[in-house]
Design a protein around this motif. Sequence first.
Motif, PDB file in Angstrom:
ATOM      1  N   GLY A   1       2.321 -16.127   1.779  1.00 37.83           N
ATOM      2  CA  GLY A   1       3.174 -16.747   2.794  1.00 37.83           C
ATOM      3  C   GLY A   1       4.476 -15.981   2.981  1.00 37.83           C
ATOM      4  N   TRP A   2       5.154 -15.665   1.880  1.00 31.42           N
ATOM      5  CA  TRP A   2       6.397 -14.907   1.953  1.00 31.42           C
ATOM      6  C   TRP A   2       6.147 -13.492   2.454  1.00 31.42           C
ATOM      7  N   TYR A   3       5.037 -12.909   2.049  1.00 33.16           N
ATOM      8  CA  TYR A   3       4.698 -11.549   2.491  1.00 33.16           C
ATOM      9  C   TYR A   3       4.487 -11.531   4.002  1.00 33.16           C
TER      10      TYR A   3
ATOM     11  N   PHE B   1       0.584   5.392  -0.164  1.00 35.36           N
ATOM     12  CA  PHE B   1       1.004   6.518   0.686  1.00 35.36           C
ATOM     13  C   PHE B   1      -0.069   6.859   1.718  1.00 35.36           C
ATOM     14  N   VAL B   2      -1.321   6.910   1.288  1.00 35.03           N
ATOM     15  CA  VAL B   2      -2.423   7.245   2.196  1.00 35.03           C
ATOM     16  C   VAL B   2      -2.567   6.174   3.273  1.00 35.03           C
ATOM     17  N   ALA B   3      -2.518   4.897   2.875  1.00 38.13           N
ATOM     18  CA  ALA B   3      -2.637   3.807   3.850  1.00 38.13           C
ATOM     19  C   ALA B   3      -1.510   3.864   4.872  1.00 38.13           C
ATOM     20  N   THR B   4      -0.306   4.154   4.421  1.00 40.66           N
ATOM     21  CA  THR B   4       0.837   4.242   5.341  1.00 40.66           C
ATOM     22  C   THR B   4       0.673   5.411   6.308  1.00 40.66           C
ATOM     23  N   ALA B   5       0.253   6.558   5.792  1.00 45.93           N
ATOM     24  CA  ALA B   5       0.051   7.725   6.658  1.00 45.93           C
ATOM     25  C   ALA B   5      -1.035   7.447   7.700  1.00 45.93           C
ATOM     26  N   LEU B   6      -2.135   6.836   7.275  1.00 38.79           N
ATOM     27  CA  LEU B   6      -3.220   6.516   8.214  1.00 38.79           C
ATOM     28  C   LEU B   6      -2.776   5.486   9.251  1.00 38.79           C
ATOM     29  N   ALA B   7      -1.993   4.502   8.822  1.00 39.47           N
ATOM     30  CA  ALA B   7      -1.514   3.487   9.767  1.00 39.47           C
ATOM     31  C   ALA B   7      -0.574   4.089  10.797  1.00 39.47           C
TER      32      ALA B   7
ATOM     33  N   ALA C   1       0.034  -3.849   6.800  1.00 40.61           N
ATOM     34  CA  ALA C   1       0.481  -4.943   5.936  1.00 40.61           C
ATOM     35  C   ALA C   1      -0.715  -5.629   5.273  1.00 40.61           C
ATOM     36  N   ALA C   2      -1.783  -5.826   6.037  1.00 40.44           N
ATOM     37  CA  ALA C   2      -2.983  -6.465   5.476  1.00 40.44           C
ATOM     38  C   ALA C   2      -3.645  -5.581   4.425  1.00 40.44           C
ATOM     39  N   VAL C   3      -3.704  -4.284   4.687  1.00 35.53           N
ATOM     40  CA  VAL C   3      -4.322  -3.354   3.730  1.00 35.53           C
ATOM     41  C   VAL C   3      -3.495  -3.243   2.454  1.00 35.53           C
ATOM     42  N   LEU C   4      -2.178  -3.354   2.570  1.00 38.05           N
ATOM     43  CA  LEU C   4      -1.307  -3.240   1.400  1.00 38.05           C
ATOM     44  C   LEU C   4      -1.364  -4.455   0.477  1.00 38.05           C
ATOM     45  N   VAL C   5      -1.876  -5.591   0.949  1.00 39.06           N
ATOM     46  CA  VAL C   5      -1.953  -6.788   0.100  1.00 39.06           C
ATOM     47  C   VAL C   5      -2.702  -6.500  -1.202  1.00 39.06           C
ATOM     48  N   PRO C   6      -3.947  -6.003  -1.153  1.00 36.24           N
ATOM     49  CA  PRO C   6      -4.628  -5.735  -2.429  1.00 36.24           C
ATOM     50  C   PRO C   6      -4.061  -4.516  -3.166  1.00 36.24           C
ATOM     51  N   ILE C   7      -3.573  -3.530  -2.418  1.00 35.58           N
ATOM     52  CA  ILE C   7      -3.038  -2.321  -3.067  1.00 35.58           C
ATOM     53  C   ILE C   7      -1.801  -2.671  -3.883  1.00 35.58           C
ATOM     54  N   LEU C   8      -0.918  -3.483  -3.320  1.00 39.14           N
ATOM     55  CA  LEU C   8       0.321  -3.854  -4.004  1.00 39.14           C
ATOM     56  C   LEU C   8       0.154  -5.057  -4.916  1.00 39.14           C
ATOM     57  N   GLY C   9      -0.988  -5.721  -4.816  1.00 39.39           N
ATOM     58  CA  GLY C   9      -1.212  -6.908  -5.647  1.00 39.39           C
ATOM     59  C   GLY C   9      -0.343  -8.078  -5.235  1.00 39.39           C
ATOM     60  N   VAL C  10      -0.192  -8.277  -3.937  1.00 41.38           N
ATOM     61  CA  VAL C  10       0.659  -9.346  -3.418  1.00 41.38           C
ATOM     62  C   VAL C  10       0.033 -10.702  -3.754  1.00 41.38           C
ATOM     63  N   ARG C  11       0.854 -11.590  -4.310  1.00 39.28           N
ATOM     64  CA  ARG C  11       0.379 -12.934  -4.658  1.00 39.28           C
ATOM     65  C   ARG C  11       0.956 -13.994  -3.720  1.00 39.28           C
TER      66      ARG C  11
ATOM     67  N   SER D   1      -1.785   6.232 -18.592  1.00 33.48           N
ATOM     68  CA  SER D   1      -2.961   6.912 -18.066  1.00 33.48           C
ATOM     69  C   SER D   1      -2.696   7.415 -16.641  1.00 33.48           C
ATOM     70  N   PRO D   2      -3.320   8.536 -16.280  1.00 33.92           N
ATOM     71  CA  PRO D   2      -3.173   9.011 -14.885  1.00 33.92           C
ATOM     72  C   PRO D   2      -3.673   8.004 -13.851  1.00 33.92           C
ATOM     73  N   SER D   3      -4.488   7.041 -14.266  1.00 26.07           N
ATOM     74  CA  SER D   3      -5.015   6.060 -13.317  1.00 26.07           C
ATOM     75  C   SER D   3      -3.925   5.157 -12.738  1.00 26.07           C
ATOM     76  N   VAL D   4      -2.745   5.108 -13.380  1.00 22.80           N
ATOM     77  CA  VAL D   4      -1.670   4.277 -12.832  1.00 22.80           C
ATOM     78  C   VAL D   4      -1.127   4.853 -11.532  1.00 22.80           C
ATOM     79  N   MET D   5      -1.464   6.091 -11.218  1.00 17.18           N
ATOM     80  CA  MET D   5      -1.012   6.710  -9.969  1.00 17.18           C
ATOM     81  C   MET D   5      -1.890   6.333  -8.779  1.00 17.18           C
ATOM     82  N   ILE D   6      -2.993   5.638  -9.024  1.00 13.92           N
ATOM     83  CA  ILE D   6      -3.920   5.295  -7.939  1.00 13.92           C
ATOM     84  C   ILE D   6      -3.237   4.398  -6.907  1.00 13.92           C
ATOM     85  N   ARG D   7      -2.528   3.360  -7.348  1.00 12.14           N
ATOM     86  CA  ARG D   7      -1.893   2.437  -6.400  1.00 12.14           C
ATOM     87  C   ARG D   7      -0.835   3.128  -5.532  1.00 12.14           C
ATOM     88  N   PRO D   8       0.090   3.913  -6.118  1.00 13.62           N
ATOM     89  CA  PRO D   8       1.056   4.593  -5.244  1.00 13.62           C
ATOM     90  C   PRO D   8       0.393   5.565  -4.266  1.00 13.62           C
TER      91      PRO D   8
END
Length: 147
Positions: free
Chosen positions: A115-117, A79-85, A102-112, A68-75
């Motif tokens: 601690g390591w992140y 990109f938008v978060a990085t450009a804004l940062a 880094a904090a904003v990317l946690v939910p975008i990337l699905g970081v679990r 589905s095209p919705s899989v492009m939402i995360r990338p």
Amino acid sequence: MLWVNRIVGVALIAFCAVLWHVSDAYPEMARLFPRVMLVIICAFSALMVGRSLLPAAAAGGSGEGGTSPSVMIRPILAFVATALALAAATYVGFFLGMMLLAAVLVPILGVRALGWYAFATVVLLVVVYGIFVVVLNVPLTLRPPVL
């Protein structure tokens, strides 16, 4: 079928080509570091695209997601978060801007593994500081201009 890794890889290569052209305006030694980084990004992007072309590697859970095209939402969000940062770093300071990214990317990337992140984020920022400020003597905005 939508191939996220192909789209993102090709987009990164195209973006690197634009930045390569932008770096033409830099003095000879000043353009060396960004161009080395651009070559590394292109190499990994080409590897990502190449892996998506191999049926065995593409099917092996390489992050393609659904069709589905919705899989492009995360990338796109990443990109938008990085450009804004990067744009905000001028106003809030480079390191604060990157920590916020880094904090904003946690939910975008699905970081679990938070601690390591967090550890990897701190190590990366220390390495960036060491390379730019200590070795290359290139000032980074360390704090907001108003402080």
